[in-house]
Each structure stands twice: as C-alpha cells, then as structure tokens.
Design a protein around this motif. Structure first.
Motif: not given
Length: 213
Positions: A86-93, A146-156
């Motif tokens: 709700e407060d972070h709607p732009d996250l890749t899930v 990695e396949e999708q090229g997503v920045d995964a430097s910070q994750m929850v």
C-alpha cells in the motif's frame, strides 16, 4: 570359649548402578532436548520485521494452497505483503512456489490471483512456479530476477515469522552478500498450524543447515 566372628553390615551390598545403556540413552535424550531448545530459540529470535534501506523487490514465499484458495498461513503472508505494498506500490513482486501433488494450482498462481484481486498491478508480479521447498524458492527466484534483468540489490522477503531464521540463513548462501535483505514477519493466525510449525521448524532449520548448499 569359642571366638565369635564379627558380622559387618553392608547396606549397599547387592545393589547395582544403572546399566550403561540406560545412562547413554538418558544422555542422548538430554542432548536432543537441549538441541531442540537451542534451535527453537533461534527460530523465535528471527520472527520479526527488519527493513533495511529501500527494497526494490518483494519476494513472497509460498505455502499450502487449499481447494478454496490460499491456506490461512499463506493468506497471512499475502495480507502482510499487501499492507507493505500500500505504501510501496512500485515494487517488483515475485511470488514463489510450485504446485504440490495435493494442490489445485501452483502456489505462485494462487498468490498472483489473490494479489491482483486486491488491487496489485499484475504487470509488476513475476511468477516463480517451479520450486518445492525454501531452498528452491530462493535459488529459482534469483535465476528469475537475473533472467528478467531486475535490480535485486535491495530486497524484502515475506513469510511467516517462524520461517525467517531459515530464510535468512539460506538467503546468505544463495546471494552471498550481493543483496541487502529485509524481512517482513507475517503472523500465524491459525493456532494449530502455528504450534505444528514451531515444532517442525527447528528440525527444518537443522536439515537446511546441513544439506541445503
């Protein structure tokens, strides 16, 4: 006069100590109990939210899917994720979980359906639907990102609190310091399942420590 022989009282004569096998058994039981208590303490100590930095990716770990939809433990995870989104709607899930023999669909698909039904943009959700345990969840999630090229430097990562000690341990093996890990501890609102998992999880933690590499 005939000399009388002295009679000595031996109060412990005839009594034997405990058999060696019984002492060994008691020692094994004691070590088992102590080991379980230590592992349970580790499980309990890891059951908390811990947000570091600004995560760019959220990973929701799967749990049992019932014929009617997500199990209560899985719904707890999804509701915890929705609160954060709700407060972070732009996250890749990333929703991570395959289909078990007794499940009507993959855990990833069930989570996708639940999240989109509650307003999450489906285009921001990646499905990892091949894993069948926590070790595979994390390894396959890394491969997908990695396949999708997503920045995964910070994750929850989102899971029930009892699960997070093991998640942090395995995460360090999969990512080896390449990411900053945050965690969200979902409640376990179904009491029988919660009790079962707090008995099971110490053994799972020991198994993962030894074999998931």
């Amino acid at each position: 006069m005939k000399k009388r022989q002295k009679q000595y009282y031996h109060p412990y004569e005839g009594k034997r100590g405990k058999p060696v096998w019984l002492l060994a058994l008691l020692a094994v039981v004691l070590l088992f109990v102590l080991g379980f208590v230590v592992l349970l303490g580790l499980v309990l100590s890891g059951s908390h939210d811990e947000i570091t930095g600004e995560p760019k990716v959220m990973v929701i770990l799967g749990c049992k899917v019932e014929s009617w939809g997500p199990s209560i433990l899985l719904q707890d995870r999804l509701d915890k994720a929705l609160d954060y989104l709700e407060d972070h709607p732009d996250l890749t899930v990333v929703v991570s979980g395959g289909q078990g023999a007794d499940e009507p669909m993959s855990e990833a698909q069930c989570m996708y359906d639940y999240l989109t039904a509650h307003g999450v943009d489906g285009s921001r959700i990646l499905l990892e639907d091949q894993s069948h345990n926590t070790w595979e969840n994390l390894r396959f999630t890394r491969a997908l990102l990695e396949e999708q090229g997503v920045d995964a430097s910070q994750m929850v990562v989102v899971s029930n609190g009892f699960h997070l000690t093991r998640v942090r341990m395995l995460w360090s093996r999969v990512w080896d310091g390449e990411t900053t890990l945050s965690t969200l501890a979902a409640p376990s609102s179904h009491v029988p399942s919660r009790l079962k998992m707090y008995i099971r999880e110490p053994f799972a933690l020991a198994k993962s420590f030894l074999f998931d590499r």
